[in-house]
Design a protein around this motif. Sequence first.
Motif, PDB file in Angstrom:
ATOM      1  N   GLN A 197     -25.891 -16.872 -30.123  1.00  0.00           N
ATOM      2  CA  GLN A 197     -24.913 -15.895 -30.748  1.00  0.00           C
ATOM      3  C   GLN A 197     -24.126 -15.275 -29.730  1.00  0.00           C
ATOM      4  N   VAL A 198     -22.688 -15.205 -30.406  1.00  0.00           N
ATOM      5  CA  VAL A 198     -21.634 -14.760 -29.305  1.00  0.00           C
ATOM      6  C   VAL A 198     -21.279 -13.346 -29.872  1.00  0.00           C
ATOM      7  N   GLN A 199     -21.297 -12.319 -28.966  1.00  0.00           N
ATOM      8  CA  GLN A 199     -20.808 -10.887 -29.493  1.00  0.00           C
ATOM      9  C   GLN A 199     -19.161 -10.906 -29.126  1.00  0.00           C
ATOM     10  N   LEU A 200     -18.602 -10.145 -29.783  1.00  0.00           N
ATOM     11  CA  LEU A 200     -17.111  -9.994 -29.537  1.00  0.00           C
ATOM     12  C   LEU A 200     -17.026  -8.584 -29.771  1.00  0.00           C
ATOM     13  N   VAL A 201     -16.209  -8.166 -28.597  1.00  0.00           N
ATOM     14  CA  VAL A 201     -15.999  -6.424 -28.506  1.00  0.00           C
ATOM     15  C   VAL A 201     -14.499  -6.309 -28.123  1.00  0.00           C
ATOM     16  N   GLU A 202     -13.909  -5.598 -29.310  1.00  0.00           N
ATOM     17  CA  GLU A 202     -12.515  -5.482 -29.100  1.00  0.00           C
ATOM     18  C   GLU A 202     -12.278  -4.068 -28.788  1.00  0.00           C
ATOM     19  N   SER A 203     -11.102  -3.732 -28.148  1.00  0.00           N
ATOM     20  CA  SER A 203     -10.666  -2.475 -27.928  1.00  0.00           C
ATOM     21  C   SER A 203      -9.094  -2.421 -27.762  1.00  0.00           C
ATOM     22  N   GLY A 204      -8.669  -1.334 -27.870  1.00  0.00           N
ATOM     23  CA  GLY A 204      -7.043  -1.267 -27.481  1.00  0.00           C
ATOM     24  C   GLY A 204      -6.240  -1.043 -28.667  1.00  0.00           C
ATOM     25  N   ARG A 214      -5.295 -15.010 -21.784  1.00  0.00           N
ATOM     26  CA  ARG A 214      -6.705 -14.969 -21.504  1.00  0.00           C
ATOM     27  C   ARG A 214      -7.136 -14.872 -20.086  1.00  0.00           C
ATOM     28  N   ASP A 215      -8.316 -14.384 -19.867  1.00  0.00           N
ATOM     29  CA  ASP A 215      -8.698 -14.153 -18.407  1.00  0.00           C
ATOM     30  C   ASP A 215     -10.137 -14.973 -18.791  1.00  0.00           C
ATOM     31  N   ASN A 216     -10.292 -16.370 -18.423  1.00  0.00           N
ATOM     32  CA  ASN A 216     -11.491 -17.268 -18.617  1.00  0.00           C
ATOM     33  C   ASN A 216     -12.635 -16.592 -17.637  1.00  0.00           C
ATOM     34  N   ALA A 217     -12.420 -16.040 -16.329  1.00  0.00           N
ATOM     35  CA  ALA A 217     -13.437 -15.350 -15.637  1.00  0.00           C
ATOM     36  C   ALA A 217     -13.941 -14.270 -16.235  1.00  0.00           C
ATOM     37  N   LYS A 218     -13.254 -13.565 -17.047  1.00  0.00           N
ATOM     38  CA  LYS A 218     -13.937 -12.473 -17.983  1.00  0.00           C
ATOM     39  C   LYS A 218     -14.267 -12.493 -19.323  1.00  0.00           C
ATOM     40  N   ASN A 219     -14.112 -14.066 -19.484  1.00  0.00           N
ATOM     41  CA  ASN A 219     -14.278 -14.449 -21.210  1.00  0.00           C
ATOM     42  C   ASN A 219     -13.515 -13.389 -21.998  1.00  0.00           C
ATOM     43  N   THR A 220     -12.385 -13.181 -21.622  1.00  0.00           N
ATOM     44  CA  THR A 220     -11.578 -12.038 -22.361  1.00  0.00           C
ATOM     45  C   THR A 220     -10.377 -12.756 -22.886  1.00  0.00           C
ATOM     46  N   VAL A 221     -10.121 -12.357 -24.185  1.00  0.00           N
ATOM     47  CA  VAL A 221      -8.425 -12.516 -24.783  1.00  0.00           C
ATOM     48  C   VAL A 221      -8.010 -11.206 -24.673  1.00  0.00           C
ATOM     49  N   TYR A 222      -6.613 -11.315 -24.508  1.00  0.00           N
ATOM     50  CA  TYR A 222      -5.697 -10.062 -24.819  1.00  0.00           C
ATOM     51  C   TYR A 222      -4.646 -10.405 -25.885  1.00  0.00           C
ATOM     52  N   LEU A 223      -4.321  -9.435 -26.620  1.00  0.00           N
ATOM     53  CA  LEU A 223      -3.084  -9.384 -27.259  1.00  0.00           C
ATOM     54  C   LEU A 223      -1.965  -8.494 -27.179  1.00  0.00           C
ATOM     55  N   GLN A 224      -0.943  -8.784 -26.475  1.00  0.00           N
ATOM     56  CA  GLN A 224       0.213  -7.722 -26.083  1.00  0.00           C
ATOM     57  C   GLN A 224       1.047  -7.796 -27.220  1.00  0.00           C
ATOM     58  N   MET A 225       1.179  -6.636 -27.734  1.00  0.00           N
ATOM     59  CA  MET A 225       2.095  -6.470 -28.876  1.00  0.00           C
ATOM     60  C   MET A 225       3.211  -5.582 -28.787  1.00  0.00           C
ATOM     61  N   ASN A 226       4.368  -6.028 -28.673  1.00  0.00           N
ATOM     62  CA  ASN A 226       5.729  -5.196 -28.525  1.00  0.00           C
ATOM     63  C   ASN A 226       6.359  -5.170 -29.639  1.00  0.00           C
ATOM     64  N   SER A 227       7.505  -4.068 -29.573  1.00  0.00           N
ATOM     65  CA  SER A 227       8.383  -4.039 -30.756  1.00  0.00           C
ATOM     66  C   SER A 227       7.490  -4.032 -32.224  1.00  0.00           C
ATOM     67  N   LEU A 228       6.673  -3.223 -32.050  1.00  0.00           N
ATOM     68  CA  LEU A 228       5.841  -3.051 -33.170  1.00  0.00           C
ATOM     69  C   LEU A 228       6.392  -2.563 -34.527  1.00  0.00           C
ATOM     70  N   LYS A 229       6.041  -2.988 -35.485  1.00  0.00           N
ATOM     71  CA  LYS A 229       6.772  -2.612 -36.785  1.00  0.00           C
ATOM     72  C   LYS A 229       5.546  -2.043 -37.981  1.00  0.00           C
ATOM     73  N   PRO A 230       6.144  -1.232 -38.777  1.00  0.00           N
ATOM     74  CA  PRO A 230       5.172  -0.587 -39.824  1.00  0.00           C
ATOM     75  C   PRO A 230       4.240  -1.697 -40.341  1.00  0.00           C
ATOM     76  N   GLU A 231       5.035  -2.880 -40.878  1.00  0.00           N
ATOM     77  CA  GLU A 231       4.099  -3.940 -41.265  1.00  0.00           C
ATOM     78  C   GLU A 231       3.005  -4.549 -40.452  1.00  0.00           C
ATOM     79  N   ASP A 232       3.108  -4.154 -39.082  1.00  0.00           N
ATOM     80  CA  ASP A 232       2.088  -4.776 -38.451  1.00  0.00           C
ATOM     81  C   ASP A 232       0.690  -3.998 -38.589  1.00  0.00           C
ATOM     82  N   THR A 233       0.751  -2.810 -39.394  1.00  0.00           N
ATOM     83  CA  THR A 233      -0.410  -2.054 -39.466  1.00  0.00           C
ATOM     84  C   THR A 233      -1.698  -2.668 -39.866  1.00  0.00           C
TER      85      THR A 233
END
Length: 114
Positions: free
Chosen positions: A1-8, A71-90
């Motif tokens: 069973q994989v647990q995925l914990v998001e933040s940010g 991604r940081d494989n050592a931490k089993n973590t994936v990141y999403l850097q979002m720049n120039s955000l638009k209202p349609e990204d909501t």
Amino acid sequence: QVQLVESGGGLVQAGGSLRLSCAASGSKFSINVMGWFRQAPGKQRELVAQFTSGTNTAYADSVKGRFTISRDNAKNTVYLQMNSLKPEDTGVYYCHAVTVREYWGQGTQVTVSS
């Protein structure tokens, strides 16, 4: 069973930036695919960005040049850097991973004000 914990997630003005994180734990199998989907109110869930295999990536056309998945494989973590955000990204952003089956995180809200 994989647990995925998001933040940010959070509230940001148009043109601003946010970084999402997704930490995976509990997998007995290799995670073959991992990335982010989003769902806006009244719309279907859609792919935003993901690692398809190894270091190969795929992005939605609407975010190319603005979002970067890493991604940081050592931490089993994936990141999403979002720049120039638009209202349609909501929307609610969901972490997604595939081993022998697929898994979803609980979702994190991203709101971009105009």
